[in-house]
Scaffold this motif. Structure first.
Motif, short mmCIF file in Angstrom:
data_model
loop_
_atom_site.label_atom_id
_atom_site.label_comp_id
_atom_site.label_asym_id
_atom_site.label_seq_id
_atom_site.Cartn_x
_atom_site.Cartn_y
_atom_site.Cartn_z
N GLY A 65 23.99 41.45 44.24
CA GLY A 65 25.11 41.31 45.16
C GLY A 65 26.45 41.78 44.64
N ASP A 66 27.47 41.53 45.45
CA ASP A 66 28.83 41.97 45.15
C ASP A 66 29.31 41.48 43.79
OD1 ASP A 66 29.10 43.37 47.51
OD2 ASP A 66 31.05 42.50 47.98
N CYS A 67 29.03 40.21 43.48
CA CYS A 67 29.54 39.63 42.23
C CYS A 67 29.11 40.45 41.02
CB CYS A 67 29.06 38.20 42.10
SG CYS A 67 29.59 37.40 40.57
N SER A 68 27.87 40.88 41.01
CA SER A 68 27.32 41.58 39.85
C SER A 68 27.83 43.01 39.72
CB SER A 68 25.80 41.60 39.92
OG SER A 68 25.28 40.29 39.91
N TYR A 69 28.13 43.66 40.84
CA TYR A 69 28.38 45.10 40.82
C TYR A 69 29.77 45.52 41.29
CZ TYR A 69 23.31 44.88 40.52
OH TYR A 69 22.02 44.57 40.14
N TRP A 70 30.43 44.71 42.13
CA TRP A 70 31.70 45.15 42.73
C TRP A 70 32.77 44.06 42.76
CZ3 TRP A 70 27.06 46.12 45.67
CH2 TRP A 70 26.59 47.44 45.56
N ALA A 71 32.56 42.96 42.05
CA ALA A 71 33.54 41.88 42.14
C ALA A 71 33.70 41.20 40.79
CB ALA A 71 33.14 40.88 43.24
N CYS A 72 33.14 40.01 40.63
CA CYS A 72 33.40 39.18 39.44
C CYS A 72 33.19 39.92 38.13
CB CYS A 72 32.50 37.94 39.46
SG CYS A 72 32.29 37.15 41.04
N VAL A 73 32.00 40.49 37.95
CA VAL A 73 31.65 41.07 36.66
C VAL A 73 32.48 42.33 36.35
CG1 VAL A 73 29.80 42.12 35.31
CG2 VAL A 73 29.37 40.02 36.61
N PRO A 74 32.50 43.34 37.22
CA PRO A 74 33.29 44.53 36.86
C PRO A 74 34.79 44.27 36.78
CG PRO A 74 32.49 44.70 39.12
CD PRO A 74 31.79 43.53 38.49
N SER A 75 35.32 43.39 37.62
CA SER A 75 36.76 43.13 37.56
C SER A 75 37.13 42.48 36.23
CB SER A 75 37.21 42.27 38.74
OG SER A 75 36.65 40.97 38.67
N LYS A 76 36.31 41.56 35.76
CA LYS A 76 36.62 40.91 34.49
C LYS A 76 36.37 41.84 33.32
CE LYS A 76 37.54 37.78 37.29
NZ LYS A 76 37.68 38.17 38.71
N ASP A 126 30.85 49.83 33.12
CA ASP A 126 29.61 50.39 33.65
C ASP A 126 28.38 49.76 33.01
OD1 ASP A 126 31.32 51.96 35.09
OD2 ASP A 126 30.82 53.84 34.06
N ASP A 127 28.46 49.48 31.71
CA ASP A 127 27.35 48.81 31.03
C ASP A 127 27.12 47.42 31.62
OD1 ASP A 127 26.85 50.94 29.35
OD2 ASP A 127 28.00 50.12 27.67
N TYR A 128 28.22 46.71 31.90
CA TYR A 128 28.08 45.34 32.41
C TYR A 128 27.53 45.30 33.83
CZ TYR A 128 29.65 42.54 28.55
OH TYR A 128 29.71 41.89 27.34
N VAL A 129 27.71 46.36 34.59
CA VAL A 129 27.13 46.40 35.94
C VAL A 129 25.82 47.17 35.95
CG1 VAL A 129 29.37 46.14 37.04
CG2 VAL A 129 28.46 48.44 36.65
#
Length: 487
Positions: free
Chosen positions: A42-53, A89-92
Motif C-alpha cells: 500500500g501507500d505507506c510502504s511505497y508513497w507515504a510513511c516509508v519513503p517520506s521518512k 529507493d532501497d527502502y521502498v
C-alpha cells in the motif's frame, strides 16, 4: 450466478491495514484472501510513511549535526541528493512487492490481484489487468481497507498541469529548482522540510493563518520559524485560484520535463515555479468499490462502531478499517483498528458474544478518540498524543495546561547547542490523569510512546511522580512538567 471461491473473510486492499486484518483473522483460525490492484504494502510502504521518512532522515541528521561543535563544519555542505534518493529507493524495494507477497504466503493469506468491487452481501467481484472477472464469497465478513487518496482542489486545467501529490513528492528522482507547496498540514510541512534541504527553493502557500493548525499553537510557530531560517518562504492567508503549465522550456531530467507552472494567487498575483505540490487533504478510496450494491453512497467515508463494523449495513458482515472510516488517518492507528476488527470478526464468527466492547476493551478501538499518537518529522520534530488544550476545552473538560521550555532540560542542552523546543501536558482535573501531551523539538519523536502509555493507561498524575526519568536525557522534561504542575 457465476461460481465463486469461498473464504471466511475477504479483505479489499493490501496495505498495512488490510494485511493486519487478514493476519488477525488467520490467527483466529479463519481463512482469508486479500484483493489488491496495486502493490502489496500500500501507500505507506511505497508513497507515504516509508519513503517520506527515508527522505527526511538525512535532513534531520544534518540539522542535528550542524547544532554541535566539532560536527558543524563537517555537516555544512549540501546533501547528496542522488544518494538520498538511492537509499529511499532501497527502502521502498524499488517499488516492487515480492517481499510483501512472500510474507502473505508465509502467513497463509491468499492474494488475488485486480480491482475488487462489492456486488451484494458478502460477495466481491475482481477484475484483473486483462479484464478477466472472478467472484469471491465471504462466509463471515468483508473488510474494506482501501485507504485514502490525495484530495485535489477543483481548479480548471489542474489535471493537465500534472501537479505533485504526496505520491510524487515522495517518489521524485530529481530536485526541482522551485517548488510550491500548497497546504500547511503534516504532508505539506514534512515535504517542504525535505525538498528545501535537498536544494529546492520552497514557497509554502497556506490558506489559514499558520502551519499545523490542528495542533497546539506553539507547534506551528516553531516549525515555521525553522523552515523560514532554512530559506523557505511561508505565505499565510493565501489560496491558489488558477494554475497552468507551459508545454516546453522545462529543464530535462526531472519532474514532467515540461515547462514551468504559473500559479494565480489570491488577489491576482502570479507565482512561477517548476513543480507544485498540493497537500490539501485526503479523500476516501471508496468511489468504485460497489458501495451502491449494499445501500451505501460511493465515494463516502464509512461510518463504523468501535469494532469497525459498518453501522449502515444490515447483517453485521461489512467492516471498514483504516482511513476509509475517517476515525484517525494514520497508518499505525489503522493497524490498531485492524487488530481490534480482526479479533471482533473472529469472535463473531465463532458465535462468541463481544464481552469487551467497553472503552479500552479488546473489541473497542478506544484510542481512536482518546489517545491517537502522531509524529511530524519536521525540524524540529513534533510529537503529540490525545487532546490539545483547545479540543479539551471544546469538550467542556476542566483542565490544567502545564508548559515547559524543553531547552532548559539538561539532556536537551547536551543534545544540541541552542536547543529550541516546548512541552505541554493537559491534565483532566476531575479525573486526575493526562488527556493530552505535545512535544516540539529535536529528537522528541522517541519521547512520544511514554506519553501515549500515560494517556491510554489513564495513569494518575501522582503515580507519574514515581516514574523517574534518567539523567541526563530529554525525557527529564517529564519531571519538570510534574514539578511545574505541583507548583
Amino acid at each position: 450466478m457465476a461460481a465463486t471461491e469461498e473464504y471466511d473473510v475477504i479483505v479489499l486492499g493490501a496495505g498495512p491495514v488490510g494485511e493486519n486484518v487478514a493476519d488477525r483473522v488467520r490467527a483466529e483460525g479463519l481463512s482469508a484472501v486479500i484483493v489488491e490492484s496495486e502493490l502489496v504494502g500500500g501507500d505507506c510502504s511505497y508513497w507515504a510513511c516509508v519513503p517520506s521518512k527515508a527522505l527526511l532522515r538525512p535532513v534531520i541528521a544534518r540539522a542535528d549535526a550542524q547544532r554541535l561543535p566539532g560536527l558543524r563544519h563537517a555537516a555544512s555542505g549540501p546533501l547528496d541528493a542522488p544518494a538520498v534518493f538511492a537509499r529511499r529507493d532501497d527502502y521502498v524495494a524499488h517499488w516492487k512487492d515480492e517481499g510483501q507477497v512472500a510474507w502473505l504466503d508465509s502467513a497463509g493469506i491468499d492474494l488475488v490481484r485486480g480491482h475488487g468491487r462489492l456486488v451484494g452481501e458478502k460477495r466481491v467481484s475482481v477484475t484483473d489487468a486483462d479484464g478477466q472477472e472472478r467472484f469471491l464469497t465471504a462466509r463471515h465478513a468483508v473488510a474494506v481497507c482501501t485507504g485514502s487518496a490525495a484530495a485535489l482542489p477543483d481548479l480548471p486545467g489542474l489535471t493537465d498541469v500534472r501537479p505533485w501529490t504526496s505520491r510524487e513528492a515522495t517518489s521524485a528522482a530529481a530536485v526541482p529548482r522551485r517548488l510550491a507547496v500548497v497546504g500547511g498540514g503534516v504532508v505539506a510541512t514534512e515535504m517542504a522540510t525535505a525538498w528545501q534541504a535537498l536544494g529546492s527553493e520552497v514557497t509554502m502557500l497556506v490558506r489559514g493563518s499558520g502551519l499545523l493548525a490542528r495542533m497546539e499553537p506553539f507547534v506551528g510557530e516553531l516549525v515555521a520559524k525553522s523552515l523560514a531560517e532554512a530559506g523557505a518562504q511561508i505565505r499565510t492567508g493565501t489560496s491558489v485560484t488558477g494554475v497552468r503549465r507551459a508545454q516546453s522550456g522545462g529543464p530535462a531530467g526531472y519532474g514532467s520535463g515540461a515547462g514551468p507552472v504559473t500559479l494565480t494567487l489570491t488577489g491576482g498575483e502570479q507565482l512561477e515555479v517548476d513543480e507544485v505540490l498540493f497537500a490539501t487533504g485526503r479523500t476516501p478510496r471508496t468511489d468504485d468499490i460497489g458501495l451502491e450494491t449494499v445501500g451505501l453512497e460511493p465515494g463516502s467515508w464509512l461510518r463504523v462502531d468501535d469494532s469497525c463494523r459498518v453501522s449502515d449495513v444490515e447483517g453485521g458482515w461489512l467492516y471498514a478499517v483504516g482511513d476509509v472510516n475517517h476515525r484517525a488517518l494514520l497508518t499505525h492507528q489503522g493497524k490498531y483498528q485492524a487488530r481490534i476488527a480482526g479479533a471482533a470478526i473472529g469472535a463473531r464468527a465463532q458465535g462468541v458474544p463481544l464481552l469487551e466492547t467497553d472503552p479500552w476493551g479488546a473489541h473497542a478501538a478506544t484510542a481512536d478518540t482518546a489517545a491517537v499518537p502522531q509524529v511530524v518529522f519536521t525540524d524540529p520534530e513534533v510529537a503529540a498524543v490525545g487532546l490539545s488544550a483547545a479540543e479539551a476545552e471544546a469538550q467542556g473538560r476542566r483542565i490544567r495546561v502545564v508548559d515547559y521550555d524543553l531547552g532548559r532540560v539538561t539532556g536537551s542542552a547536551l543534545y544540541a547547542d541552542g536547543y529550541r523546543g516546548q512541552a505541554r501536558m493537559i491534565v483532566d482535573l476531575d479525573r486526575g490523569h493526562l488527556i493530552g501531551v505535545t512535544f516540539a523539538g529535536p529528537g522528541v519523536g522517541e519521547l512520544l510512546h511514554s506519553a501515549t502509555v500515560a494517556v491510554a493507561g489513564e495513569v494518575p498524575v501522582e503515580r507519574l511522580w514515581h516514574a523517574v526519568p534518567s539523567f541526563p536525557t530529554i525525557s527529564e522534561v517529564w519531571l519538570r512538567l510534574l514539578e511545574t504542575y505541583r507548583g
